[in-house]
Design an enzyme around this catalytic site. Structure first.
Site, PDB file in Angstrom:
ATOM      1  N   GLU A 145     -45.579  27.709 -40.094  1.00  0.00           N
ATOM      2  CA  GLU A 145     -46.905  27.475 -40.690  1.00  0.00           C
ATOM      3  C   GLU A 145     -47.374  26.026 -40.516  1.00  0.00           C
ATOM      4  O   GLU A 145     -47.826  25.391 -41.470  1.00  0.00           O
ATOM      5  CB  GLU A 145     -46.887  27.886 -42.173  1.00  0.00           C
ATOM      6  CG  GLU A 145     -46.484  29.343 -42.348  1.00  0.00           C
ATOM      7  CD  GLU A 145     -46.291  29.780 -43.803  1.00  0.00           C
ATOM      8  OE1 GLU A 145     -46.492  28.967 -44.712  1.00  0.00           O
ATOM      9  OE2 GLU A 145     -45.928  30.958 -44.017  1.00  0.00           O
ATOM     10  N   ASN A 186     -43.449  29.857 -35.842  1.00  0.00           N
ATOM     11  CA  ASN A 186     -43.787  31.039 -36.639  1.00  0.00           C
ATOM     12  C   ASN A 186     -45.030  30.744 -37.479  1.00  0.00           C
ATOM     13  O   ASN A 186     -45.162  29.650 -38.043  1.00  0.00           O
ATOM     14  CB  ASN A 186     -42.588  31.338 -37.567  1.00  0.00           C
ATOM     15  CG  ASN A 186     -42.630  32.699 -38.216  1.00  0.00           C
ATOM     16  OD1 ASN A 186     -42.848  33.705 -37.548  1.00  0.00           O
ATOM     17  ND2 ASN A 186     -42.406  32.748 -39.527  1.00  0.00           N
ATOM     18  N   HIS A 222     -48.504  39.546 -42.242  1.00  0.00           N
ATOM     19  CA  HIS A 222     -48.712  40.021 -43.621  1.00  0.00           C
ATOM     20  C   HIS A 222     -50.114  40.627 -43.643  1.00  0.00           C
ATOM     21  O   HIS A 222     -51.110  39.907 -43.748  1.00  0.00           O
ATOM     22  CB  HIS A 222     -48.591  38.862 -44.617  1.00  0.00           C
ATOM     23  CG  HIS A 222     -47.204  38.308 -44.691  1.00  0.00           C
ATOM     24  ND1 HIS A 222     -46.149  39.034 -45.183  1.00  0.00           N
ATOM     25  CD2 HIS A 222     -46.696  37.113 -44.312  1.00  0.00           C
ATOM     26  CE1 HIS A 222     -45.037  38.313 -45.126  1.00  0.00           C
ATOM     27  NE2 HIS A 222     -45.340  37.141 -44.591  1.00  0.00           N
ATOM     28  N   GLU A 249     -42.596  39.132 -40.177  1.00  0.00           N
ATOM     29  CA  GLU A 249     -42.600  39.306 -41.646  1.00  0.00           C
ATOM     30  C   GLU A 249     -43.531  40.447 -42.048  1.00  0.00           C
ATOM     31  O   GLU A 249     -44.327  40.326 -42.978  1.00  0.00           O
ATOM     32  CB  GLU A 249     -43.050  38.004 -42.339  1.00  0.00           C
ATOM     33  CG  GLU A 249     -42.211  36.803 -41.976  1.00  0.00           C
ATOM     34  CD  GLU A 249     -42.618  35.512 -42.686  1.00  0.00           C
ATOM     35  OE1 GLU A 249     -43.376  35.565 -43.675  1.00  0.00           O
ATOM     36  OE2 GLU A 249     -42.160  34.441 -42.247  1.00  0.00           O
ATOM     37  N   ASP A 251     -45.643  43.326 -43.484  1.00  0.00           N
ATOM     38  CA  ASP A 251     -45.941  44.227 -44.606  1.00  0.00           C
ATOM     39  C   ASP A 251     -47.435  44.530 -44.559  1.00  0.00           C
ATOM     40  O   ASP A 251     -48.211  43.785 -43.969  1.00  0.00           O
ATOM     41  CB  ASP A 251     -45.498  43.673 -45.975  1.00  0.00           C
ATOM     42  CG  ASP A 251     -45.823  42.221 -46.229  1.00  0.00           C
ATOM     43  OD1 ASP A 251     -46.853  41.732 -45.709  1.00  0.00           O
ATOM     44  OD2 ASP A 251     -45.076  41.555 -46.971  1.00  0.00           O
TER      45      ASP A 251
HETATM   46  O1  9MR Z   1     -40.715  36.280 -49.685  1.00  0.00           O
HETATM   47  C1  9MR Z   1     -40.568  34.918 -50.048  1.00  0.00           C
HETATM   48  C2  9MR Z   1     -40.626  34.784 -51.555  1.00  0.00           C
HETATM   49  O2  9MR Z   1     -39.494  35.395 -52.158  1.00  0.00           O
HETATM   50  C3  9MR Z   1     -40.711  33.322 -51.942  1.00  0.00           C
HETATM   51  O3  9MR Z   1     -40.924  33.225 -53.333  1.00  0.00           O
HETATM   52  C4  9MR Z   1     -41.851  32.675 -51.180  1.00  0.00           C
HETATM   53  C5  9MR Z   1     -41.946  31.212 -51.572  1.00  0.00           C
HETATM   54  O4  9MR Z   1     -42.638  30.445 -50.674  1.00  0.00           O
HETATM   55  O5  9MR Z   1     -41.632  32.807 -49.789  1.00  0.00           O
HETATM   56  C6  9MR Z   1     -41.680  34.129 -49.390  1.00  0.00           C
HETATM   57  O6  9MR Z   1     -41.560  34.251 -47.974  1.00  0.00           O
HETATM   58  C7  9MR Z   1     -42.571  33.627 -47.197  1.00  0.00           C
HETATM   59  C8  9MR Z   1     -41.962  33.230 -45.894  1.00  0.00           C
HETATM   60  O7  9MR Z   1     -40.833  32.430 -46.092  1.00  0.00           O
HETATM   61  C9  9MR Z   1     -42.965  32.519 -44.999  1.00  0.00           C
HETATM   62  N1  9MR Z   1     -44.166  33.290 -44.824  1.00  0.00           N
HETATM   63  C10 9MR Z   1     -44.769  33.804 -46.037  1.00  0.00           C
HETATM   64  C11 9MR Z   1     -43.742  34.562 -46.863  1.00  0.00           C
HETATM   65  C12 9MR Z   1     -44.396  35.190 -48.074  1.00  0.00           C
HETATM   66  O8  9MR Z   1     -44.852  34.197 -48.943  1.00  0.00           O
END
Ligand code: 9MR
Length: 329
Positions: A145, A186, A222, A249, A251
């Site tokens: 990001e 990513n 997402h 990732e 969903d």
């Molecule tokens: O799924 C992850 C969640 O459990 C955490 O609380 C969150 C905190 O930043 O991160 C989530 O995963 C993220 C991923 O690492 C990067 N892309 C977005 C995902 C969803 O927020």
């Protein structure tokens, strides 16, 4: 009666052998994966599904900076080691996630003000984390990001002190620490046309022209119900850089309330997204951002959405599963 209950329990859809990963490999691709961490795979049904349907795991949180190096030079690999042992003892691939990210970043890093200090902190972090799992990880999300929602460089401590070169530094350090692992950039919102994906592709081309050792682009994906039509075209644009691409990732969240019509739409959307990867030869795999709706990040982050994954709150396969499976069959 008792026998009937036992019999139906044995045939419960959640426990029947699933084969998403096997089918993906039969198509010549590398894996179907899922986010996982000890908190989820310690649930026995989740573990059963991870070992039947999935050939790759991404640590949902356990390899992030706040987990691995909470204070300077003091490393903690508790949950990350458990995840790696689970994956390697079950013959699963691992996507390492993630080395340099503005989020889940301890304040001792974000408060650094000196360029040289930050450079050596990044080098030490990557050397230690990548070095620990050298030879065990299939791919690392080296940077995550780096662009904001408008497609501009995110104003992170990394960009503020080092400019775009922080990306070169991260990739070069990761390559030296594990010469054989695939190195990815990513990001999210790469599923439709716009400035964000344009700028990401331009950035990747600059990295390539500078000889930065990058192997792949991860598109988080997402997604929102009914908004998946652009996925294949954009994935193809990412692949045109010559790099591997992966959906990292996935969903597809449903605006509340969930109805049977929306679940049918989700089935169709999953079918479209899985086919999108199969229709792009450079798409190596798809990672789901979790197994069951009950453990998804969507619940807390988007309270007006629900039910984004392939299994429901009780680990029953949803029609979404049928949609994904049909694309692979
Ligand atoms: O799924 C992850 C969640 O459990 C955490 O609380 C969150 C905190 O930043 O991160 C989530 O995963 C993220 C991923 O690492 C990067 N892309 C977005 C995902 C969803 O927020």
């Amino acid at each position: 009666m008792k026998f009937a209950i036992l019999f139906s329990a044995l045939l419960a859809p959640s426990l029947a052998l699933g084969l998403l990963d096997t089918k993906m490999k039969a198509k010549g691709r590398k894996y179907i994966g899922s986010a996982a961490d000890p908190n989820t795979f310690n649930e026995s049904t989740c573990k059963t599904i991870l070992t039947s349907d999935f050939g790759c795991v991404t640590p949902e949180n356990s390899m992030k900076w706040d987990a691995t190096e909470p204070s300077k030079g003091s490393f903690n690999f508790g949950n990350a080691d458990v995840l790696v042992n689970f994956a390697t003892s079950n013959g699963r691939l691992i996507r390492g996630h993630t080395l340099v990210w503005h989020s889940q970043l301890p304040s001792w890093v974000s408060s650094i003000t000196d360029k040289n200090t930050l450079t050596s902190v990044i080098q030490n972090h990557i050397n230690t984390v990548v070095g620990r799992y050298k030879g065990k990880i299939y791919a690392w999300d080296v940077v995550n990001e780096v662009l904001d929602d408008s497609g501009n460089f995110r104003n992170s401590v990394f960009y503020k002190l080092l400019g775009e070169q922080f990306i070169d530094l991260a990739f070069k350090t990761a390559r030296a620490a594990d010469p054989n692992v695939k190195l990815y950039i990513n990001d999210y919102n790469l599923d439709g046309p716009g400035t964000k994906i344009d700028n990401l592709i331009a950035l990747v081309k600059r990295l390539q022209s500078r000889g930065v050792p990058i192997d792949g682009i991860g598109s988080q994906s997402h997604l929102i119900l009914g908004q998946v039509g652009g996925v294949q075209t954009q994935l193809q644009r990412l692949a045109a850089t010559g790099l591997d691409v992966a959906i990292t990732e996935l969903d597809i969240r449903i605006p509340k309330d969930v109805t049977s019509a929306k679940l049918s739409q989700q089935q169709s959307d999953y079918n479209t997204v899985f086919k999108a990867c199969l229709n792009v030869p450079k798409c190596v795999g798809i990672t789901m951002w979790g197994v069951s709706d009950k453990n998804s990040w969507v619940d807390s982050t988007f309270p007006s959405y629900d039910a984004p994954l392939l299994w429901d709150d009780y680990y029953n396969r949803k029609s979404a599963y049928t949609g994904a499976d049909a694309a692979l069959s």
